[in-house]
Design an enzyme around this catalytic site. Structure first.
Site, PDB file in Angstrom:
ATOM      1  N   CYS A   1       2.008  -4.695  -3.052  1.00 44.40           N
ATOM      2  CA  CYS A   1       1.251  -3.535  -3.533  1.00 44.40           C
ATOM      3  C   CYS A   1       2.120  -2.271  -3.487  1.00 44.40           C
ATOM      4  O   CYS A   1       3.056  -2.182  -2.687  1.00 44.40           O
ATOM      5  CB  CYS A   1       0.021  -3.320  -2.655  1.00 44.40           C
ATOM      6  SG  CYS A   1      -1.238  -4.575  -2.964  1.00 44.40           S
TER       7      CYS A   1
ATOM      8  N   CYS B   1      -1.151  -3.937  -7.674  1.00 44.36           N
ATOM      9  CA  CYS B   1      -2.186  -3.456  -6.751  1.00 44.36           C
ATOM     10  C   CYS B   1      -1.709  -2.187  -6.050  1.00 44.36           C
ATOM     11  O   CYS B   1      -0.514  -1.895  -6.021  1.00 44.36           O
ATOM     12  CB  CYS B   1      -2.545  -4.549  -5.735  1.00 44.36           C
ATOM     13  SG  CYS B   1      -1.138  -5.287  -4.912  1.00 44.36           S
TER      14      CYS B   1
END
Ligand code: N1C
Length: 308
Positions: free
Chosen positions: A121, A202
């Site tokens: 992420c 993400c």
């Protein structure tokens, strides 16, 4: 004397017969030799299709395998379980012996599955019309990854490939341009790889756009504008940060308050993303300054407000 005449005729007939037999043997030998020489050799079909783009990269197999092994051995040994031979075979089967204008996403599905790996992420960096700068940036800052920094993009960057229905099934001479057919092997591939890359993202994602292009920094028909923006997952991505870069000394066609950026903002906000935009993000501008150290934009206090 009739006996002598008879034996001369017999001799003539024998010579003629031997001549015919020798000729036949030579003829048979020639046929056998010719068939032996051509047997097993794939003929390069003169019927191979002709296109306007460059053909398949020479030594494609070696290049893909070399890059694959380099990626998993030297760069990301933690991905060690990837099977480079299988990856090559699945890329080959996606296009070999096929009409290059009939490429489908199904052709690449096995390759996508074999080559995919997790992306941490907050690291995804998207770009449009800033390819070189974006890659120079991810090389100097390991906190970010572009698609070409993943196995799939690393193996295929700057490479071209396409098939042909006739032998040997790969066209090394020419491949179709997007203007000749949309569903060509590389366009379908990049769309699919970009879609997967966007779906995987993400946390906070970064986007590097070009504020010096005439056509506008955000283009609806670019891969970023038509594929990636619509495949970011609002449940996984918390914010989208735009870095709008201008060429040093080049035209400033658009800033963060420009029309195309407004369009991008409304698309992203409608999809429930928070968007920020920064003109000439300084860490990236410093990279541009490596080539333009004396330009005023590259001076230490270039962006500072003058003291009263
Ligand atoms: O059409 P674009 O840019 O907006 O595509 C860029 C966008 C990036 O964020 C990447 O994740 O889409 C992904 N991508 C690639 O990684 C890539 N590598 C090489 C898309 N295209 C890629 N290419 C080739 O460049 C491909 O042939 C495609 O058509 C161009 C896109 O360049 P662009 O217009 O600057």
């Amino acid at each position: 004397m009739p006996f002598q005449q008879g034996s001369a005729r017999t001799r003539q007939r024998t010579v003629l017969l031997v001549g015919i037999v020798v000729l036949l043997v030579v003829l048979i030998l020639a046929v056998v030799l010719a068939s032996l020489l051509t047997h097993g050799k794939p003929e390069v079909s003169p019927k191979m299709m002709k296109w306007k783009d460059r053909g398949t990269t020479k030594n494609l197999q070696e290049v893909i395998l070399g890059r694959c092994y380099n990626y998993i051995m030297a760069r990301y040994p933690e991905l060690g379980d990837k099977d480079c031979l299988k990856i090559w075979e699945s890329l080959k089967h996606a296009f070999i012996y096929k009409n290059p204008c009939n490429t489908t996403s199904e052709d690449y599905q096995p390759l996508m599955e074999l080559a995919s790996h997790p992306i941490p992420c907050n690291k995804s960096l998207f770009w449009s019309r800033t390819k070189d700068l974006a890659h120079r940036y991810t090389k100097s800052n390991e906190n970010f990854l572009t698609l070409e920094d993943t196995l799939l993009g690393y193996m295929t960057d700057m490479i071209s490939w396409c098939g042909d229905p006739s032998a040997p099934g790969i066209n090394y001479e020419s491949c179709p341009k997007r203007s000749e057919c949309e569903s060509n092997p590389t366009s379908v591939f990049w769309k699919m790889a970009s879609k997967m890359f966007a779906r995987e993202a993400c946390g906070v994602v970064q986007v590097m756009l070009n504020g010096s292009t005439e056509a506008g920094a955000f283009r609806n028909n670019s891969i970023f504008g038509s594929v990636e923006v619509f495949n970011l997952n609002p449940d996984k991505v918390s914010a989208v940060h735009i870095w709008l870069m201008h060429d040093i000394g080049g035209p400033q066609s658009e800033s963060c308050s420009g029309h195309s950026i407004m369009r991008l903002r409304s698309i992203l906000e409608e999809r429930n993303f928070t968007m920020t935009c920064e003109d000439n993000y300084r860490p990236v501008q410093l990279l541009q300054c490596v080539q333009n150290p004396d330009h005023t934009d590259c001076q230490p206090c270039a962006n500072a407000t003058a003291a009263p």
